[in-house]
Design a protein around this motif. Structure first.
Motif, PDB file in Angstrom:
ATOM      1  N   ARG A  93       1.670  -4.568   1.239  1.00  0.00           N
ATOM      2  CA  ARG A  93       2.325  -3.517   2.018  1.00  0.00           C
ATOM      3  C   ARG A  93       3.212  -2.633   1.149  1.00  0.00           C
ATOM      4  O   ARG A  93       3.950  -3.123   0.296  1.00  0.00           O
ATOM      5  CB  ARG A  93       3.181  -4.184   3.100  1.00  0.00           C
ATOM      6  CG  ARG A  93       3.848  -3.213   4.041  1.00  0.00           C
ATOM      7  CD  ARG A  93       4.467  -3.958   5.192  1.00  0.00           C
ATOM      8  NE  ARG A  93       5.023  -3.062   6.180  1.00  0.00           N
ATOM      9  CZ  ARG A  93       5.414  -3.438   7.385  1.00  0.00           C
ATOM     10  NH1 ARG A  93       5.296  -4.703   7.749  1.00  0.00           N
ATOM     11  NH2 ARG A  93       5.922  -2.575   8.234  1.00  0.00           N
ATOM     12  N   VAL A  94       3.111  -1.330   1.400  1.00  0.00           N
ATOM     13  CA  VAL A  94       3.891  -0.349   0.639  1.00  0.00           C
ATOM     14  C   VAL A  94       4.967   0.226   1.560  1.00  0.00           C
ATOM     15  O   VAL A  94       4.675   0.639   2.684  1.00  0.00           O
ATOM     16  CB  VAL A  94       2.981   0.795   0.138  1.00  0.00           C
ATOM     17  CG1 VAL A  94       3.804   1.878  -0.554  1.00  0.00           C
ATOM     18  CG2 VAL A  94       1.898   0.250  -0.795  1.00  0.00           C
ATOM     19  N   TYR A  95       6.190   0.240   1.090  1.00  0.00           N
ATOM     20  CA  TYR A  95       7.273   0.882   1.841  1.00  0.00           C
ATOM     21  C   TYR A  95       7.676   2.173   1.124  1.00  0.00           C
ATOM     22  O   TYR A  95       8.056   2.147  -0.051  1.00  0.00           O
ATOM     23  CB  TYR A  95       8.504  -0.026   1.930  1.00  0.00           C
ATOM     24  CG  TYR A  95       8.349  -1.189   2.887  1.00  0.00           C
ATOM     25  CD1 TYR A  95       8.344  -0.985   4.271  1.00  0.00           C
ATOM     26  CD2 TYR A  95       8.242  -2.492   2.411  1.00  0.00           C
ATOM     27  CE1 TYR A  95       8.218  -2.057   5.152  1.00  0.00           C
ATOM     28  CE2 TYR A  95       8.122  -3.571   3.287  1.00  0.00           C
ATOM     29  CZ  TYR A  95       8.106  -3.344   4.651  1.00  0.00           C
ATOM     30  OH  TYR A  95       7.992  -4.396   5.522  1.00  0.00           O
ATOM     31  N   ALA A  96       7.604   3.288   1.850  1.00  0.00           N
ATOM     32  CA  ALA A  96       8.055   4.567   1.292  1.00  0.00           C
ATOM     33  C   ALA A  96       9.583   4.632   1.354  1.00  0.00           C
ATOM     34  O   ALA A  96      10.226   3.820   2.020  1.00  0.00           O
ATOM     35  CB  ALA A  96       7.427   5.706   2.064  1.00  0.00           C
ATOM     36  N   ALA A  97      10.124   5.631   0.646  1.00  0.00           N
ATOM     37  CA  ALA A  97      11.563   5.663   0.370  1.00  0.00           C
ATOM     38  C   ALA A  97      12.453   5.462   1.601  1.00  0.00           C
ATOM     39  O   ALA A  97      13.361   4.630   1.571  1.00  0.00           O
ATOM     40  CB  ALA A  97      11.904   6.978  -0.323  1.00  0.00           C
TER      41      ALA A  97
END
Ligand code: 1HE
Length: 268
Positions: free
Chosen positions: A174-178
């Motif tokens: 999973r990628v979390y943006a800023a």
């Protein structure tokens, strides 16, 4: 004997002294997205080994190019075809560097943009403050690469965002943006434009504190997380005994007493 840092001795890091003891340390392998090869880790060990004794009062840690850091140098790892014990020792060098950062007593402000992934997130997590701009994103892609984290994510990422989120990131990539990353606690600041400029401002601010206060802040809070609350309270009392009676603090206390020191006010 005065310890000096020879900025020219660093090749994979761009090390620059600024005024008032503030230094910037920039991962400088943009072509490889600042992937952490062994040479870079050794330079981090070297810099953060010297910094506490070389009058460094605060550090901005940044990455050159479009990304902060792509994590472990996967190509070096592939080419070296390491044995378990060889890679264990690689990880020990990472821990040497990152522990020197977290426990060294010198404030480190990470200026984050672009990919902050895998070992790059582990590196950023070893700083005391993280600043992101809108391009930043975090992930732990080790699972997808057939790997596991070896640079402290199990400890520091879990500390920042909890066990459940860390495991989810490890399992699913999973990628979390800023914005989400800041909301969840990966970073303390989200800024428009340059995270580096803002981090430098914070570093200059922190550098105004007395070094012994910063030493306590940037080592004790971490050490005390490893203790029982009972022992942490004891250690805090001893440390406060030393820090809060330092002669250098007298002028600051006198300024408060004679009403010349600024008061603590809301920003608005
Ligand atoms: C690299 C690395 C690397 C780029 N090791 N060389 N980390 C990852 O799994 C992240 C891997 N990297 C990426 O996903 C992407 O490269 C990025 C999102 C960071 C950047 O994408 P992009 O399109 O800008 O660059 P690129 O075309 O993928 O890569 C440009 C060059 O950087 C290319 O080299 P070139 O010689 O072909 O030009 C890439 O090979 C190189 N590069 N990332 C080596 N990571 C102690 S355990 C820690 C465990 C981990 O950290 S696992 C790593 C997780």
């Amino acid at each position: 004997m005065t310890i000096e840092i020879d900025a020219a001795a660093f090749k994979n890091l761009k090390v620059v002294p600024h005024d008032e003891g503030v230094w910037t340390v920039t991962l400088d392998r943009a072509k490889k997205r600042n992937a952490l090869d062994l040479a870079t880790i050794e330079e981090l060990v070297e810099f953060f080994n010297l910094a506490p004794r070389a009058g460094v009062r605060a550090v901005v840690l940044a990455g050159a190019g479009d990304h902060f850091c792509a994590g472990l140098d996967l190509v070096e790892h592939h080419d070296n075809d390491r044995s378990p014990s060889e890679f264990m020792h690689v990880c020990m060098r990472w821990h040497e560097a990152f522990n020197k950062m977290e426990y060294g007593g010198v404030p480190i402000i990470a200026a984050l943009h672009g990919a902050v992934v895998g070992g790059g997130l582990e590196l950023a997590s070893s700083a005391h403050i993280r600043v992101m701009n809108e391009t930043a994103y975090v992930a732990l892609p080790e699972g997808q690469r057939g790997l596991f984290t070896g640079g402290g994510a199990t400890i520091r990422v879990t500390d920042l965002v909890g066990k459940a989120r860390t495991i989810d990131m490890m399992l699913t990539g999973r990628v979390y943006a800023a914005q989400d990353a800041v909301d969840l606690g990966f970073a303390q600041y989200l800024v428009e434009g340059s995270s580096f400029d803002f981090a430098l401002e914070l570093a200059r601010k922190a550098a105004q504190n007395l070094p012994l206060s910063n030493f306590a802040i940037c080592s004790a809070v971490s050490h005390m997380r490893n203790m029982s609350a009972f022992d942490a309270a004891y250690s805090e009392a001893i440390l406060a005994g030393v820090v809060n009676t330092q002669p250098e603090a007298r002028a600051r206390l006198a300024a408060f007493a004679d009403k010349t020191a600024p008061r603590v006010r809301r920003d608005d």
